[in-house]
Design an enzyme around this catalytic site. Structure first.
Site, short mmCIF file in Angstrom:
data_model
loop_
_atom_site.label_atom_id
_atom_site.label_comp_id
_atom_site.label_asym_id
_atom_site.label_seq_id
_atom_site.Cartn_x
_atom_site.Cartn_y
_atom_site.Cartn_z
N LYS A 30 0.83 -1.21 0.00
CA LYS A 30 0.00 0.00 0.00
C LYS A 30 0.86 1.26 0.00
CE LYS A 30 -3.64 2.47 2.50
NZ LYS A 30 -2.89 3.75 2.50
N ASN A 98 12.43 2.44 16.71
CA ASN A 98 13.52 1.88 15.92
C ASN A 98 13.51 0.37 16.12
OD1 ASN A 98 16.17 1.11 14.94
ND2 ASN A 98 16.69 3.28 15.04
N PHE A 99 13.45 -0.39 15.03
CA PHE A 99 13.37 -1.84 15.11
C PHE A 99 14.72 -2.53 14.99
CE2 PHE A 99 8.94 -0.96 14.55
CZ PHE A 99 8.32 -1.98 15.27
N HIS A 131 20.35 11.87 10.09
CA HIS A 131 19.60 11.00 9.18
C HIS A 131 19.64 11.55 7.77
CE1 HIS A 131 17.84 9.28 12.87
NE2 HIS A 131 17.57 8.23 12.13
N HIS A 132 19.17 10.74 6.85
CA HIS A 132 19.07 11.12 5.44
C HIS A 132 18.07 12.26 5.26
CE1 HIS A 132 15.27 8.86 5.49
NE2 HIS A 132 15.95 7.95 6.19
N LYS A 135 14.05 11.98 5.56
CA LYS A 135 13.34 11.75 6.82
C LYS A 135 12.47 12.95 7.13
CE LYS A 135 13.87 10.12 11.56
NZ LYS A 135 12.79 9.14 11.33
N GLY A 141 12.37 9.62 16.06
CA GLY A 141 11.70 8.90 17.14
C GLY A 141 12.69 8.20 18.06
N THR A 142 13.78 7.73 17.48
CA THR A 142 14.82 7.09 18.28
C THR A 142 15.43 8.07 19.27
OG1 THR A 142 15.34 5.58 16.47
CG2 THR A 142 17.03 5.87 18.16
#
EC number: 1.17.1.8
Length: 232
Positions: A30, A98-99, A131-132, A135, A141-142
């Site tokens: 999606k 962050n996973f 970050h890139h 984002k 969030g981290t």
């Protein structure tokens, strides 16, 4: 396992590749303009979309009794609503800022360091996250998770990315092309400095962690985090 991918950008495509490598099937890809057709064929959903789509994506999954893992950041003002909906529907939901498996170990190191620094008032803590340029949210969030964990074990009252007050943790949020994610926590005094740092080399770690979380969530009900998945 049949997986619905909610969000099919760069992260979504990496998640797809890793899921297929682990023997899973993708039944929905999606985009932000796409529909939820095929969602009910899924055993679990993974949401890495955009902040404006996250609540609708998570709500659709919980309403359809589809376990959902979300790594989208920038929407957490509605987190409690989604947690409540999960409880009402007896659903299954994991949110993670962050996973990455390494980052979740880093979270635990950050907590232990914060506990040790509690009485050492001569040290001032600050953070940097890079970050890139694609984002959408800042700070990450981290970084917010890291800051909140420090606040719990310190006299700091909040965090800020500009004009911090004396009781704020300053977060320097930088956007540089091609950087997957780097987070540094620094305690600085007149005598010395202490730093802990996590550097991601690619999106692979985030994607693998999300797929592992979806595998773990299957057959469960309730609201969980990566600490539960990893047994930390």
């Amino acid at each position: 396992m049949k997986i619905a991918l909610l969000g099919y950008g760069k992260m979504g495509k990496v998640i797809e590749r890793i899921a297929l490598e682990r023997g899973h099937e993708i039944v929905l890809r999606k985009t932000s303009s796409g529909t939820f057709e095929g969602l009910t064929d899924a055993d679990a959903a993974i949401d890495f979309s955009v902040p404006s789509s996250a609540v609708a994506n998570i709500s659709a999954c919980l309403t359809a009794d589809i376990p959902v893992v979300s790594g989208t950041t920038g929407w957490l003002e509605d987190y409690h609503k989604m947690a409540q909906l999960c409880e009402e529907k007896n659903g299954a939901f994991i949110y993670g800022s962050n996973f990455s498996l390494g980052v979740n170990i880093f979270f635990e190191l950050n907590i232990q360091l914060a506990k040790m620094m509690t009485r050492l008032k001569e040290y001032k803590v600050s953070m940097e996250e890079v970050h890139h340029t694609q984002k959408l949210d800042a700070p990450s969030g981290t970084a917010i998770t890291l800051a909140k964990d420090i606040i719990e074990y310190s006299d700091y009252a909040g965090w800020a990315i500009g004009n911090p007050k004396d009781d704020d943790i300053f977060i320097d949020a930088k956007r540089i092309e091609g950087v997957p994610g780097t987070h540094t926590v620094k305690y600085d005094s007149d005598i010395d400095s202490i730093e802990i740092k996590h550097t991601a080399h690619s999106r692979e770690g985030f994607a693998l962690g999300a797929v592992i979380a979806a595998e773990w969530l299957l057959g469960k009900s309730g609201v969980y985090g990566m600490k539960d998945v990893l047994g930390l």
